[in-house]
Motif scaffolding. Structure first.
Motif, PDB file in Angstrom:
ATOM      1  N   SER A   1       0.759  -1.165   0.037  1.00 20.39           N
ATOM      2  CA  SER A   1      -0.062  -0.015   0.050  1.00 20.39           C
ATOM      3  C   SER A   1       0.954   1.374  -0.079  1.00 20.39           C
ATOM      4  O   SER A   1       0.690   2.218  -0.711  1.00 20.39           O
ATOM      5  N   SER A   2       2.015   1.378   0.884  1.00 17.94           N
ATOM      6  CA  SER A   2       2.769   2.630   0.936  1.00 17.94           C
ATOM      7  C   SER A   2       3.647   2.558  -0.535  1.00 17.94           C
ATOM      8  O   SER A   2       3.826   3.754  -0.738  1.00 17.94           O
ATOM      9  N   GLY A   3       3.831   1.581  -1.058  1.00 17.35           N
ATOM     10  CA  GLY A   3       4.587   1.578  -2.288  1.00 17.35           C
ATOM     11  C   GLY A   3       3.877   2.200  -3.543  1.00 17.35           C
ATOM     12  O   GLY A   3       4.137   2.881  -4.384  1.00 17.35           O
ATOM     13  N   THR A   4       2.652   1.550  -3.525  1.00 16.89           N
ATOM     14  CA  THR A   4       1.716   2.096  -4.437  1.00 16.89           C
ATOM     15  C   THR A   4       1.547   3.644  -4.146  1.00 16.89           C
ATOM     16  O   THR A   4       1.460   4.283  -5.140  1.00 16.89           O
ATOM     17  N   ALA A   5       1.212   4.000  -2.819  1.00 17.63           N
ATOM     18  CA  ALA A   5       0.989   5.418  -2.607  1.00 17.63           C
ATOM     19  C   ALA A   5       2.273   6.440  -3.205  1.00 17.63           C
ATOM     20  O   ALA A   5       2.017   7.253  -3.566  1.00 17.63           O
ATOM     21  N   LEU A   6       3.330   5.842  -3.137  1.00 15.81           N
ATOM     22  CA  LEU A   6       4.558   6.478  -3.572  1.00 15.81           C
ATOM     23  C   LEU A   6       4.664   6.677  -4.927  1.00 15.81           C
ATOM     24  O   LEU A   6       4.980   7.682  -5.504  1.00 15.81           O
ATOM     25  N   VAL A   7       4.363   5.567  -5.746  1.00 14.11           N
ATOM     26  CA  VAL A   7       4.188   5.450  -7.165  1.00 14.11           C
ATOM     27  C   VAL A   7       3.047   6.750  -7.603  1.00 14.11           C
ATOM     28  O   VAL A   7       3.453   7.543  -8.322  1.00 14.11           O
TER      29      VAL A   7
ATOM     30  N   GLY B   1       4.553  10.015  -7.041  1.00 14.22           N
ATOM     31  CA  GLY B   1       5.321  10.312  -8.093  1.00 14.22           C
ATOM     32  C   GLY B   1       4.758  10.828  -9.138  1.00 14.22           C
ATOM     33  O   GLY B   1       5.390  11.503 -10.186  1.00 14.22           O
ATOM     34  N   LEU B   2       3.676  10.118  -9.704  1.00 11.67           N
ATOM     35  CA  LEU B   2       2.742  10.432 -10.792  1.00 11.67           C
ATOM     36  C   LEU B   2       2.282  11.689 -10.977  1.00 11.67           C
ATOM     37  O   LEU B   2       1.222  12.050 -11.601  1.00 11.67           O
ATOM     38  N   LYS B   3       2.290  12.555  -9.436  1.00 14.74           N
ATOM     39  CA  LYS B   3       1.586  13.571  -9.347  1.00 14.74           C
ATOM     40  C   LYS B   3       0.130  13.636  -9.363  1.00 14.74           C
ATOM     41  O   LYS B   3      -0.707  14.418  -9.689  1.00 14.74           O
ATOM     42  N   LEU B   4      -0.474  12.384  -8.671  1.00 15.03           N
ATOM     43  CA  LEU B   4      -1.891  12.302  -8.473  1.00 15.03           C
ATOM     44  C   LEU B   4      -2.306  13.165  -7.482  1.00 15.03           C
ATOM     45  O   LEU B   4      -1.737  13.230  -6.705  1.00 15.03           O
ATOM     46  N   PRO B   5      -3.505  13.290  -7.303  1.00 15.49           N
ATOM     47  CA  PRO B   5      -4.031  14.253  -6.168  1.00 15.49           C
ATOM     48  C   PRO B   5      -3.905  13.402  -4.874  1.00 15.49           C
ATOM     49  O   PRO B   5      -3.752  12.307  -4.562  1.00 15.49           O
TER      50      PRO B   5
END
Length: 115
Positions: free
Chosen positions: A51-57, A60-64
């Motif tokens: 979950s944390s890794g996905t949140a970091l990605v 990085g993609l500058k999502l909200p």
């Protein structure tokens, strides 16, 4: 009345699947060692890392930011459930080992929520 030959029968259908998994843990029917080591520390930690890794990605993609935080905090209810399940099962089991697992689960919950 007990039916002969059903002593080793498989668990009822209600104990299968996700609902059965959660029910067994909430009712304290899962072994404490399995609940603490496999379900909480191994699987729960892996879910939190994913979950944390996905949140970091996503960050990085500058999502909200709300989406990033939602993904990061998504496992928190499951973490709370696992911690409470360990406490409920440990209270039924008793002993020093159970007390240490209660302490360990509380520390794990704090670590997963803060990190």
């Amino acid at each position: 009345m007990d039916k002969p030959g059903l002593e080793g029968a498989a668990p009822a259908k209600t104990d299968r699947g996700a609902a059965g998994f959660l029910r067994m843990r909430w009712q304290g029917r899962a072994p404490l060692d399995r609940l603490f080591w496999r379900d909480m520390l191994l699987t729960g930690t892996a879910v939190n890392i994913a979950s944390s890794g996905t949140a970091l990605v996503l960050l990085g993609l500058k999502l909200p930011l709300w989406l990033v935080l939602a993904v990061h905090l998504l496992p928190v209810p499951y973490n709370i459930f696992l911690t409470l399940a360990v406490w409920r099962t440990a209270e039924r089991t008793g002993g020093a080992k159970a007390s240490l697992m209660m302490l360990g689960s509380a520390l794990w919950l704090i670590a997963t929520v803060v990190a």
